[in-house]
Design a protein around this motif. Structure first.
Motif, PDB file in Angstrom:
ATOM      1  N   ARG A 160      12.912  -2.207   4.839  1.00 43.35           N
ATOM      2  CA  ARG A 160      12.634  -0.801   5.126  1.00 43.35           C
ATOM      3  C   ARG A 160      13.903  -0.081   5.589  1.00 43.35           C
ATOM      4  O   ARG A 160      14.211   1.020   5.118  1.00 43.35           O
ATOM      5  CB  ARG A 160      11.534  -0.691   6.177  1.00 43.35           C
ATOM      6  N   ALA A 161      14.638  -0.710   6.488  1.00 46.80           N
ATOM      7  CA  ALA A 161      15.860  -0.080   7.008  1.00 46.80           C
ATOM      8  C   ALA A 161      16.905   0.093   5.908  1.00 46.80           C
ATOM      9  O   ALA A 161      17.602   1.116   5.847  1.00 46.80           O
ATOM     10  CB  ALA A 161      16.423  -0.923   8.150  1.00 46.80           C
ATOM     11  N   LYS A 162      16.992  -0.882   5.036  1.00 45.19           N
ATOM     12  CA  LYS A 162      17.979  -0.843   3.955  1.00 45.19           C
ATOM     13  C   LYS A 162      17.703   0.284   2.963  1.00 45.19           C
ATOM     14  O   LYS A 162      18.639   0.906   2.428  1.00 45.19           O
ATOM     15  CB  LYS A 162      17.974  -2.195   3.229  1.00 45.19           C
ATOM     16  N   LEU A 163      16.411   0.568   2.719  1.00 48.78           N
ATOM     17  CA  LEU A 163      16.038   1.500   1.652  1.00 48.78           C
ATOM     18  C   LEU A 163      15.507   2.835   2.160  1.00 48.78           C
ATOM     19  O   LEU A 163      15.134   3.689   1.350  1.00 48.78           O
ATOM     20  CB  LEU A 163      14.975   0.844   0.749  1.00 48.78           C
ATOM     21  N   GLU A 164      15.501   3.029   3.467  1.00 45.20           N
ATOM     22  CA  GLU A 164      14.818   4.190   4.059  1.00 45.20           C
ATOM     23  C   GLU A 164      15.296   5.523   3.483  1.00 45.20           C
ATOM     24  O   GLU A 164      14.505   6.424   3.258  1.00 45.20           O
ATOM     25  CB  GLU A 164      15.008   4.180   5.582  1.00 45.20           C
ATOM     26  N   ARG A 165      16.556   5.670   3.228  1.00 49.18           N
ATOM     27  CA  ARG A 165      17.070   6.954   2.741  1.00 49.18           C
ATOM     28  C   ARG A 165      17.520   6.886   1.279  1.00 49.18           C
ATOM     29  O   ARG A 165      18.223   7.786   0.794  1.00 49.18           O
ATOM     30  CB  ARG A 165      18.230   7.414   3.638  1.00 49.18           C
ATOM     31  N   ARG A 166      17.107   5.848   0.589  1.00 49.60           N
ATOM     32  CA  ARG A 166      17.464   5.692  -0.825  1.00 49.60           C
ATOM     33  C   ARG A 166      16.477   6.453  -1.723  1.00 49.60           C
ATOM     34  O   ARG A 166      15.349   6.741  -1.346  1.00 49.60           O
ATOM     35  CB  ARG A 166      17.435   4.218  -1.213  1.00 49.60           C
ATOM     36  N   ARG A 204       2.183  10.674   6.908  1.00 51.47           N
ATOM     37  CA  ARG A 204       2.330   9.219   6.800  1.00 51.47           C
ATOM     38  C   ARG A 204       3.274   8.864   5.651  1.00 51.47           C
ATOM     39  O   ARG A 204       3.363   9.576   4.644  1.00 51.47           O
ATOM     40  CB  ARG A 204       0.975   8.554   6.570  1.00 51.47           C
ATOM     41  N   LYS A 205       3.956   7.729   5.791  1.00 50.70           N
ATOM     42  CA  LYS A 205       4.867   7.278   4.748  1.00 50.70           C
ATOM     43  C   LYS A 205       4.197   6.232   3.852  1.00 50.70           C
ATOM     44  O   LYS A 205       3.308   5.491   4.292  1.00 50.70           O
ATOM     45  CB  LYS A 205       6.143   6.703   5.355  1.00 50.70           C
ATOM     46  N   ALA A 206       4.663   6.194   2.612  1.00 47.34           N
ATOM     47  CA  ALA A 206       4.142   5.240   1.630  1.00 47.34           C
ATOM     48  C   ALA A 206       5.273   4.779   0.732  1.00 47.34           C
ATOM     49  O   ALA A 206       6.231   5.526   0.473  1.00 47.34           O
ATOM     50  CB  ALA A 206       3.040   5.883   0.790  1.00 47.34           C
ATOM     51  N   ILE A 207       5.174   3.555   0.251  1.00 47.11           N
ATOM     52  CA  ILE A 207       6.097   3.078  -0.785  1.00 47.11           C
ATOM     53  C   ILE A 207       5.834   3.874  -2.055  1.00 47.11           C
ATOM     54  O   ILE A 207       4.692   4.001  -2.494  1.00 47.11           O
ATOM     55  CB  ILE A 207       5.917   1.569  -1.021  1.00 47.11           C
ATOM     56  N   TYR A 208       6.898   4.403  -2.644  1.00 45.72           N
ATOM     57  CA  TYR A 208       6.746   5.311  -3.784  1.00 45.72           C
ATOM     58  C   TYR A 208       7.607   4.859  -4.965  1.00 45.72           C
ATOM     59  O   TYR A 208       8.416   5.603  -5.506  1.00 45.72           O
ATOM     60  CB  TYR A 208       7.102   6.735  -3.358  1.00 45.72           C
ATOM     61  N   VAL A 209       7.453   3.599  -5.335  1.00 43.14           N
ATOM     62  CA  VAL A 209       8.011   3.050  -6.567  1.00 43.14           C
ATOM     63  C   VAL A 209       6.917   2.240  -7.226  1.00 43.14           C
ATOM     64  O   VAL A 209       5.969   1.806  -6.573  1.00 43.14           O
ATOM     65  CB  VAL A 209       9.253   2.166  -6.304  1.00 43.14           C
ATOM     66  N   ASN A 210       7.039   2.013  -8.530  1.00 43.52           N
ATOM     67  CA  ASN A 210       6.013   1.221  -9.213  1.00 43.52           C
ATOM     68  C   ASN A 210       6.586   0.452 -10.387  1.00 43.52           C
ATOM     69  O   ASN A 210       7.635   0.801 -10.935  1.00 43.52           O
ATOM     70  CB  ASN A 210       4.850   2.109  -9.656  1.00 43.52           C
ATOM     71  N   ARG A 211       5.863  -0.593 -10.752  1.00 42.76           N
ATOM     72  CA  ARG A 211       6.354  -1.549 -11.744  1.00 42.76           C
ATOM     73  C   ARG A 211       6.486  -0.939 -13.139  1.00 42.76           C
ATOM     74  O   ARG A 211       7.378  -1.306 -13.915  1.00 42.76           O
ATOM     75  CB  ARG A 211       5.414  -2.762 -11.782  1.00 42.76           C
ATOM     76  N   LEU A 212       5.625   0.012 -13.486  1.00 40.57           N
ATOM     77  CA  LEU A 212       5.635   0.552 -14.838  1.00 40.57           C
ATOM     78  C   LEU A 212       6.797   1.516 -15.072  1.00 40.57           C
ATOM     79  O   LEU A 212       7.447   1.462 -16.126  1.00 40.57           O
ATOM     80  CB  LEU A 212       4.308   1.266 -15.131  1.00 40.57           C
ATOM     81  N   SER A 228      15.609  -5.718  -5.066  1.00 40.38           N
ATOM     82  CA  SER A 228      14.904  -4.879  -4.100  1.00 40.38           C
ATOM     83  C   SER A 228      13.612  -4.325  -4.692  1.00 40.38           C
ATOM     84  O   SER A 228      12.562  -4.308  -4.032  1.00 40.38           O
ATOM     85  CB  SER A 228      15.800  -3.729  -3.640  1.00 40.38           C
ATOM     86  N   LEU A 229      13.683  -3.870  -5.932  1.00 38.34           N
ATOM     87  CA  LEU A 229      12.473  -3.342  -6.570  1.00 38.34           C
ATOM     88  C   LEU A 229      11.418  -4.421  -6.748  1.00 38.34           C
ATOM     89  O   LEU A 229      10.229  -4.195  -6.492  1.00 38.34           O
ATOM     90  CB  LEU A 229      12.818  -2.725  -7.929  1.00 38.34           C
ATOM     91  N   GLU A 230      11.835  -5.605  -7.164  1.00 44.10           N
ATOM     92  CA  GLU A 230      10.869  -6.687  -7.350  1.00 44.10           C
ATOM     93  C   GLU A 230      10.177  -7.018  -6.033  1.00 44.10           C
ATOM     94  O   GLU A 230       8.962  -7.275  -5.995  1.00 44.10           O
ATOM     95  CB  GLU A 230      11.553  -7.918  -7.934  1.00 44.10           C
ATOM     96  N   ALA A 231      10.942  -6.995  -4.936  1.00 50.41           N
ATOM     97  CA  ALA A 231      10.337  -7.258  -3.623  1.00 50.41           C
ATOM     98  C   ALA A 231       9.324  -6.174  -3.267  1.00 50.41           C
ATOM     99  O   ALA A 231       8.237  -6.473  -2.740  1.00 50.41           O
ATOM    100  CB  ALA A 231      11.435  -7.329  -2.559  1.00 50.41           C
ATOM    101  N   LEU A 232       9.651  -4.926  -3.557  1.00 48.51           N
ATOM    102  CA  LEU A 232       8.726  -3.825  -3.277  1.00 48.51           C
ATOM    103  C   LEU A 232       7.482  -3.905  -4.163  1.00 48.51           C
ATOM    104  O   LEU A 232       6.356  -3.693  -3.685  1.00 48.51           O
ATOM    105  CB  LEU A 232       9.427  -2.484  -3.482  1.00 48.51           C
ATOM    106  N   PHE A 233       7.671  -4.207  -5.452  1.00 48.54           N
ATOM    107  CA  PHE A 233       6.522  -4.331  -6.346  1.00 48.54           C
ATOM    108  C   PHE A 233       5.585  -5.433  -5.861  1.00 48.54           C
ATOM    109  O   PHE A 233       4.369  -5.250  -5.778  1.00 48.54           O
ATOM    110  CB  PHE A 233       6.976  -4.652  -7.774  1.00 48.54           C
ATOM    111  N   HIS A 234       6.160  -6.590  -5.584  1.00 47.57           N
ATOM    112  CA  HIS A 234       5.353  -7.740  -5.164  1.00 47.57           C
ATOM    113  C   HIS A 234       4.575  -7.428  -3.889  1.00 47.57           C
ATOM    114  O   HIS A 234       3.378  -7.730  -3.789  1.00 47.57           O
ATOM    115  CB  HIS A 234       6.257  -8.955  -4.956  1.00 47.57           C
TER     116      HIS A 234
END
Length: 287
Positions: A160-166, A204-212, A228-234
């Motif tokens: 979360r800290a690594k990607l917070e402002r990405r 509220r915050k949410a993860i906003y990336v997806n596998r497709l 990083s994306l694979e970790a978020l998707f999983h």
């Protein structure tokens, strides 16, 4: 939040993190302002709300969609519409595997579809999607909804800290159901948005990336971005964050694209599936 108004609704939670059924509501009639407000509150609370046993005309569907904001326009240019679209009122998309004379009459006709956020590939994504079932196969074609809020809240703090402002880059070939696939319609769309989205109504915050649709995290080397994306998707797709909807004829679902992603199971290609889809546009405010 108006507790007295919410008490008028019969709302049943369907999973710990996402999804609720709103019972004893007939959407054929015009709803009063307090009922609309209560349904809107339930939508914000649960991200996905379900109305069973509805018998809606296209006009009804558009009116109900309008309760939640401005109607979204169809995503694809008119020249790419299957011929069945001519039977629909403006702003309604047909999702169907039905074929006439070998040609599909609707979009996204066949098979499994990976997790995605509707319209994340646009500069101004749509807030909500409504999907109404008219014909369903005897099995399969379930829709899975994943809570981006629950995924964010439980994400490894270091990630979360690594990607917070990405920001992440998203690309979509219209009609594709698998990552890197093509929809055969010759149209694409691209955008860039924060990896973690702040909901403009709840904060509220949410993860906003997806596998497709998500291709890379901007500013990271390719290998690091992919990992990083694979970790978020999983993490986002863990079963404990997911509600699986088994469709029945007459179901109307409304989901919040700002904080949930969804996927589709495979279903028999020789059985008819017919849905009508509308969307609610986004506010355009930064997130």
């Amino acid at each position: 939040m108006n507790v007295a108004t919410k008490a008028r609704l019969n709302v049943a939670r369907l999973s710990p993190h996402i999804g609720a059924e709103v019972r004893d509501i007939d959407l054929r009639g015009t709803l009063d302002a307090s009922t609309i407000e209560a349904i809107h509150d339930a939508w914000l609370d649960h991200s996905v709300v379900i109305f069973r046993n509805q018998e809606l005309t296209q006009e009804d569907l558009l009116r109900v969609t309008g309760y939640f904001g401005e109607l979204g326009k169809l995503a694809r240019p008119p020249e790419f519409f299957p011929k069945g679209y001519s039977r629909l009122l403006p702003n309604i998309m047909m999702i169907s595997n039905i074929r006439e004379n070998g040609q599909t009459i609707g979009a996204l006709p066949d098979g499994e579809m990976m997790f995605h956020h509707d319209m994340i590939h646009k500069e101004k994504p749509h807030n909500g999607t409504l999907l109404y079932s008219l014909e369903i196969p005897s099995y399969g074609g379930d829709t899975l909804f994943a809570s981006g809020h629950a995924a964010y809240d439980t994400l490894d703090p270091a990630i979360r800290a690594k990607l917070e402002r990405r920001r992440a880059f998203h690309h979509y070939n219209y009609g594709a159901t698998q990552r890197g696939g093509t929809g055969g319609v010759g149209a694409t769309s691209e955008s860039s948005h924060p990896v973690f989205r702040t909901h403009d109504e709840t904060g509220r915050k949410a993860i906003y990336v997806n596998r497709l649709m998500t291709r890379r995290i901007e500013g990271l080397p390719e290998q690091e971005s992919d990992a990083s994306l694979e970790a978020l998707f999983h993490h986002s797709e863990k079963p404990e964050f997911v509600y699986r909807h088994v469709w029945k004829v007459g179901d109307l679902l409304l989901w919040d694209n700002r904080c949930s992603s969804h996927a589709r199971d495979d279903f028999p290609s020789d059985q008819r599936r017919l849905m009508l889809r509308t969307t609610v546009v986004g506010s355009g405010r930064p997130f």
